[in-house]
Design an enzyme around this catalytic site. Structure first.
Site, PDB file in Angstrom:
ATOM      1  N   ASP A  74       0.735  -1.293  -0.003  1.00  0.00           N
ATOM      2  CA  ASP A  74       0.017   0.143   0.055  1.00  0.00           C
ATOM      3  C   ASP A  74       0.851   1.116  -0.084  1.00  0.00           C
ATOM      4  O   ASP A  74       0.618   2.221   0.827  1.00  0.00           O
ATOM      5  CB  ASP A  74      -0.783  -0.072   1.305  1.00  0.00           C
ATOM      6  CG  ASP A  74      -2.253   0.889   0.913  1.00  0.00           C
ATOM      7  OD1 ASP A  74      -2.297   1.316  -0.021  1.00  0.00           O
ATOM      8  OD2 ASP A  74      -2.503   1.077   2.196  1.00  0.00           O
TER       9      ASP A  74
ATOM     10  N   GLU B  45       2.476  -2.578  -5.281  1.00  0.00           N
ATOM     11  CA  GLU B  45       2.197  -1.243  -4.958  1.00  0.00           C
ATOM     12  C   GLU B  45       3.305  -0.455  -3.877  1.00  0.00           C
ATOM     13  O   GLU B  45       3.439  -0.017  -3.021  1.00  0.00           O
ATOM     14  CB  GLU B  45       0.970  -0.992  -3.956  1.00  0.00           C
ATOM     15  CG  GLU B  45      -0.335  -1.080  -4.718  1.00  0.00           C
ATOM     16  CD  GLU B  45      -1.599  -0.538  -4.062  1.00  0.00           C
ATOM     17  OE1 GLU B  45      -1.551   0.315  -3.006  1.00  0.00           O
ATOM     18  OE2 GLU B  45      -2.816  -0.894  -4.314  1.00  0.00           O
TER      19      GLU B  45
ATOM     20  N   ASP C  72      -0.854  -9.726  -5.518  1.00  0.00           N
ATOM     21  CA  ASP C  72      -2.328  -9.349  -5.401  1.00  0.00           C
ATOM     22  C   ASP C  72      -3.222  -9.280  -6.642  1.00  0.00           C
ATOM     23  O   ASP C  72      -3.095  -8.380  -7.833  1.00  0.00           O
ATOM     24  CB  ASP C  72      -2.225  -7.605  -5.042  1.00  0.00           C
ATOM     25  CG  ASP C  72      -3.740  -7.116  -4.787  1.00  0.00           C
ATOM     26  OD1 ASP C  72      -4.741  -7.713  -4.747  1.00  0.00           O
ATOM     27  OD2 ASP C  72      -3.758  -5.873  -4.675  1.00  0.00           O
TER      28      ASP C  72
END
Length: 358
Positions: free
Chosen positions: A104, A134, A244
């Site tokens: 994130d 990310e 992901d």
């Protein structure tokens, strides 16, 4: 999950009571309590002992690291010390630890503290292979500076991207390549790394597929492309594909399911409910979500295609990033990381330190 673990599982009411007791004693949350209790056959005493023993070991390790940080031994002394302590070995590793984690980096809130927590987790878990998603240039530079024991491979140098980390002296890089998804609207891509650990050849495919329900068709195209790459890798190589994936089971079914010989690690390890959801807004408070209903999804997945000798076996499956970052009310990421333990069967017992031809 073994048959023994299944038979030791208590009824729902008893399990909930044990979880609450564990939470109260350790000041942790429900998902961490479930994990420790499950790992120790729902024996509360054993679970608590292991939890606090682990905390003590981490504290002692940190003290030792701090006390030795001023000592700068020469290269020969460092290698000899590492061999004596077992950090380096003349034998090829028989086990590996792998983590896949969307960290994130696009959320600037507590980013530095959260990234430090990611680094700390990778070090404490002694991770050998890490699939990260990310990642942004700022966090990648920090990872490189704080993890000198890792070969850090970034798919891109701008926007956000995936990165693969290989622990030096354990997993050796042969070659890497970036495969772009041509119709992605979110800069998505696949980082394909060829590596080896002793005699075991590895194809490590790390990706972040298109996000949100509205982009399901593009995501399915990307997933099909990735699974095609998995299927085409040489039979002598063990292929680990994941990241992901933002994937829903129905989407996988709609493209024909997994190719023959490819397995879902979470399913192989018993489909344990307490480690199913990796994007869990009922437990993870990093992301605000309007309304009472909070989604729980198994977005982060790992798939394995065995080589012809079946020399890699999955033996553990769990989650990381379950504890809030010290001094904040945030977790390291809005995703839990997936942690997998692998057993390797080496041939000849000798380390192959030469790069294989690719």
């Amino acid at each position: 999950m073994s048959d023994t673990e299944e038979s030791n599982a208590p009824d729902g009411a008893t399990a909930q009571k044990l979880v609450k007791e564990f939470e109260a004693v350790t000041n942790t949350d429900e998902i961490l309590a479930q994990f420790y209790l499950q790992e120790h056959g729902w024996d509360l005493s054993r679970a608590l002992n292991n939890f606090f023993a682990s905390k003590c070991e981490k504290s002692e390790a940190e003290k030792a690291a701090n006390s030795s940080s001023s000592v700068q031994p020469g290269p020969a002394q460092s290698v000899q010390s590492a061999i004596s302590s077992g950090l380096l070995t003349t034998q090829a590793p028989s086990t590996l630890v792998m983590v896949s984690w969307n960290i994130d980096g696009l959320d600037q809130h507590n980013l530095k503290r959260r990234t430090r927590a990611v680094v700390k987790t990778l070090q404490e878990e002694a991770v050998d292979i890490a699939f990260l998603q990310e990642v942004i240039p700022e966090t990648f530079s920090y990872l490189e500076s704080k993890l000198p024991d890792y070969e850090c491979l970034a798919a891109k140098q701008e926007n956000y991207f995936v990165a693969t980390l290989l622990r030096r002296g354990r997993v050796y890089l042969d070659k890497s390549k970036v495969v772009d998804f041509p119709t992605s609207r979110m800069y998505r891509h696949l980082l394909a790394v060829q590596a080896h650990c002793g005699s075991v050849q590895l194809d490590l495919l790390n990706t972040h597929l298109e996000s949100t329900k509205e982009h399901a068709e593009e995501r399915k195209k990307q997933l099909e492309q990735c699974l095609g790459i998995v299927s085409r890798r040489p039979p002598g190589s063990t292929v680990i594909f994941g990241g992901d994936l933002n994937s829903r089971d129905a989407e996988l079914t709609s493209i024909g399911g997994l190719p023959e010989g490819v397995s879902d690690v979470w399913e192989v390890m018993g489909k344990r409910k307490e480690v199913e959801y990796t994007w869990d807004l009922q437990r993870n408070s990093n992301l605000e979500w309007p309304g009472k209903w909070k989604p729980r999804c198994r977005f982060d997945r790992l798939y394995v295609r065995q080589n012809e000798d079946r020399s890699v076996k999955t033996v553990k499956f769990g989650l990381v990033g379950l504890q809030k970052v010290e001094g904040t009310q945030a977790f390291p990421s809005d995703h839990w990381g997936v942690r997998v333990g692998l057993e390797l069967r080496q041939q000849g017992g000798q380390v192959n330190c030469k790069k294989r031809k690719v």
